[in-house]
Scaffold this active site. Structure first.
Site, mmCIF file in Angstrom:
data_model
loop_
_atom_site.group_PDB
_atom_site.id
_atom_site.type_symbol
_atom_site.label_atom_id
_atom_site.label_comp_id
_atom_site.label_asym_id
_atom_site.label_seq_id
_atom_site.Cartn_x
_atom_site.Cartn_y
_atom_site.Cartn_z
ATOM 1 N N ARG A 108 11.007 10.023 -7.332
ATOM 2 C CA ARG A 108 9.540 9.868 -7.262
ATOM 3 C C ARG A 108 8.943 10.995 -8.089
ATOM 4 O O ARG A 108 9.180 12.173 -7.810
ATOM 5 C CB ARG A 108 9.060 9.950 -5.814
ATOM 6 C CG ARG A 108 7.560 10.212 -5.717
ATOM 7 C CD ARG A 108 7.004 10.036 -4.334
ATOM 8 N NE ARG A 108 6.993 8.628 -3.961
ATOM 9 C CZ ARG A 108 6.281 8.143 -2.940
ATOM 10 N NH1 ARG A 108 5.560 8.942 -2.190
ATOM 11 N NH2 ARG A 108 6.316 6.854 -2.675
ATOM 12 N N HIS A 135 5.126 1.297 -8.925
ATOM 13 C CA HIS A 135 5.760 1.514 -7.619
ATOM 14 C C HIS A 135 6.560 0.246 -7.269
ATOM 15 O O HIS A 135 6.181 -0.527 -6.393
ATOM 16 C CB HIS A 135 4.679 1.801 -6.567
ATOM 17 C CG HIS A 135 5.198 2.419 -5.300
ATOM 18 N ND1 HIS A 135 6.545 2.675 -5.077
ATOM 19 C CD2 HIS A 135 4.545 2.818 -4.171
ATOM 20 C CE1 HIS A 135 6.684 3.211 -3.868
ATOM 21 N NE2 HIS A 135 5.492 3.302 -3.308
ATOM 22 N N GLN A 138 7.816 -0.742 -3.599
ATOM 23 C CA GLN A 138 6.733 -1.188 -2.726
ATOM 24 C C GLN A 138 6.323 -2.628 -3.072
ATOM 25 O O GLN A 138 6.163 -3.458 -2.176
ATOM 26 C CB GLN A 138 5.531 -0.248 -2.860
ATOM 27 C CG GLN A 138 4.366 -0.622 -1.955
ATOM 28 C CD GLN A 138 4.657 -0.400 -0.478
ATOM 29 O OE1 GLN A 138 5.054 0.685 -0.077
ATOM 30 N NE2 GLN A 138 4.460 -1.427 0.344
ATOM 31 N N ASP A 230 -5.442 -0.131 -2.105
ATOM 32 C CA ASP A 230 -4.701 1.140 -2.120
ATOM 33 C C ASP A 230 -5.750 2.240 -2.290
ATOM 34 O O ASP A 230 -6.926 1.967 -2.580
ATOM 35 C CB ASP A 230 -3.683 1.121 -3.286
ATOM 36 C CG ASP A 230 -2.817 2.381 -3.349
ATOM 37 O OD1 ASP A 230 -2.734 3.111 -2.345
ATOM 38 O OD2 ASP A 230 -2.219 2.637 -4.419
ATOM 39 N N CYS A 271 -0.291 -0.437 0.925
ATOM 40 C CA CYS A 271 1.033 0.203 0.860
ATOM 41 C C CYS A 271 1.125 1.409 1.793
ATOM 42 O O CYS A 271 2.228 1.831 2.142
ATOM 43 C CB CYS A 271 1.329 0.624 -0.572
ATOM 44 S SG CYS A 271 0.089 1.741 -1.265
ATOM 45 N N ARG A 299 10.003 -1.956 3.918
ATOM 46 C CA ARG A 299 10.559 -1.043 2.905
ATOM 47 C C ARG A 299 12.040 -0.791 3.208
ATOM 48 O O ARG A 299 12.875 -0.742 2.312
ATOM 49 C CB ARG A 299 9.798 0.299 2.897
ATOM 50 C CG ARG A 299 8.385 0.252 2.349
ATOM 51 C CD ARG A 299 8.325 -0.026 0.869
ATOM 52 N NE ARG A 299 8.969 0.996 0.067
ATOM 53 C CZ ARG A 299 8.430 2.154 -0.308
ATOM 54 N NH1 ARG A 299 7.183 2.429 0.024
ATOM 55 N NH2 ARG A 299 9.097 3.015 -1.042
#
Ligand code: CP
Ligand code: NVA
Length: 311
Positions: A108, A135, A138, A230, A271, A299
Site C-alpha cells: 500500500r 484500489h 477493494q 468514498d 469501502c 475483503r
C-alpha cells in the site's frame, strides 16, 4: 474452465481478463462457504506474504494477515518507515531481496508507479493494496458483494458519487470487466482518470458494460441498484480537506439522494473508513440499505481467493 493465475501480479484490474475476474468471484464464493462451514484448508502451508505499508490501514492489514493465517501461511507487516526503503534503498533492490525470502508481496503506497516498479523486479506475485490511483482488492470485493446481493452483475447499475479517486477508478475497471452499468458523478474537475475511462470503455465494448460520467448526482442515481461513495479527501490529501468539504457538499449521500434512486431495494456501499457527516450521513451508513460491513467482511474472502490463486 479454470484459468491458471499462479505467479500473476494484481496491480490493476485492467490487467486481468474477464475470465480471471470471474474466477476470483467464484473462488471467493467457495472460500466464504468453506470458512462458514468450518472447513479449514491450508493451500498456502509454509508460505509467507510480505505486506509493505506506506499509509495506515485497518481492513487491508487485518484481512490480509488473517487471510494468510487461515490459508496456512504467515504474513509479515512491514512499515515502510522501518525498511531501508526510507533511507534510499531502491524499489528494485527491495523487490529482489524480498523475493529471496517470501512468496508474495502486498504493498500500500502513494505513487502507483512504485507498485509497477516493484512488480517489475519481484520474482513473486505483487498485490496492490491501494495506491493514489487504484484500489483493486477493494473493487473486486465490491463486485463480489454486489453479485452476492443481486445474483448477477451484467447490467447492474452501480452509481459512484463523490471524488473521482482511486476507488472510482478501480470500480470503473471492475464494472467494465463484468458488464455492469457504471455511472460516476463528481464535481467538475474531479472526474476519474482519463486513461482509466479509456480502458473501461475498451472493456465495455466487449462485455456490454456502459460507462458514463456526470456532474449531477441526482440525475446519476436514478434507477441505481447500488449507490457507492468514498471519502472526499483521500490519504495524502489532508491539507485540502476543508476546501473539498465545501466543494463536494452537494454530493453527500443522504436520505434524499438514496430516495432519488427511486428503488426500495437500492444498496448503499462504501469501502470505509467513512467520514460520517461528510460524504455520507449516519442515517444512510447505519440504515437498512447499507451493506458496508458485508463489504468489509468480504475483503477477507476475496483476498484469500486472490492469494490462493496467485501464490
Ligand atoms: N477499505 C480499506 O482499504 O480500508 P483500510 O484503509 O482500513 O485498509
Ligand atoms: N480513497 C480512500 C480509500 C481508503 C480505503 C483513500 O485513498 O484514502
Amino acid at each position: 474452465m479454470a484459468v491458471d493465475m499462479k505467479g500473476k501480479d494484481l496491480v490493476s484490474i485492467y490487467d486481468l481478463s474477464s475470465e480471471e475476474v470471474w474466477q476470483i468471484i467464484r473462488t471467493s464464493e467457495l472460500m466464504k462457504l468453506r470458512q462458514k462451514a468450518g472447513l479449514a484448508e491450508r493451500p498456502l502451508n509454509g508460505k509467507t506474504l510480505a505486506m509493505i505499508f506506506h499509509k495506515p490501514s485497518t481492513r487491508t492489514r487485518v484481512s490480509f494477515e488473517v487471510g494468510m493465517w487461515q490459508l496456512g501461511g504467515t504474513a509479515l507487516y512491514l512499515s515502510a518507515s522501518d525498511l531501508q526503503l526510507r533511507r534510499g534503498e531502491t524499489i528494485a533492490d527491495t523487490a529482489r531481496t524480498l523475493s529471496r525470502y517470501v512468496d508474495g508481496i502486498m504493498i500500500r503506497t502513494y505513487a502507483h508507479e512504485d507498485v509497477v516498479e516493484l512488480a517489475r523486479w519481484a520474482d513473486v506475485p505483487v498485490i496492490n493494496g491501494l495506491t493514489d490511483y487504484l484500489h483493486p482488492c477493494q473493487a473486486l470485493t465490491d463486485i463480489f458483494t454486489i453479485y452476492e446481493k443481486r445474483g448477477r452483475l451484467q447490467g447492474v447499475k452501480l452509481v459512484y458519487v463523490g471524488d473521482g479517486n482511486n476507488m472510482a477508478n478501480a470500480l470503473l475497471h471492475a464494472g467494465a470487466k463484468v458488464g455492469m452499468d457504471v455511472v460516476v458523478a463528481t464535481p467538475a474537475g474531479h472526474e476519474p482518470d482519463a486513461r482509466v475511462l479509456d480502458e473501461a470503455r475498451t472493456d465495455a465494448r466487449r462485455t456490454g458494460a456502459s460507462i458514463s460520467v456526470l456532474n449531477d448526482p441526482r440525475e446519476a442515481v436514478r434507477g441505481a441498484d447500488v449507490i457507492y461513495t468514498d471519502v472526499w479527501a483521500s490519504m495524502g490529501q489532508e491539507a485540502e480537506e476543508a476546501e473539498r468539504r465545501r466543494l463536494f457538499r452537494p454530493f453527500q449521500v443522504n436520505r434524499e439522494l438514496l430516495e432519488a434512486a427511486g428503488r426500495t431495494d437500492v444498496l448503499f456501499m462504501h469501502c470505509l473508513p467513512a467520514h460520517r457527516g461528510d460524504e455520507v450521513t449516519d442515517e444512510v451508513v447505519d440504515g437498512p440499505h447499507s451493506v458496508v460491513f458485508d463489504q468489509a467482511e468480504n475483503r477477507l474472502h476475496v483476498q484469500k481467493a486472490i492469494l490462493a490463486l496467485v501464490m
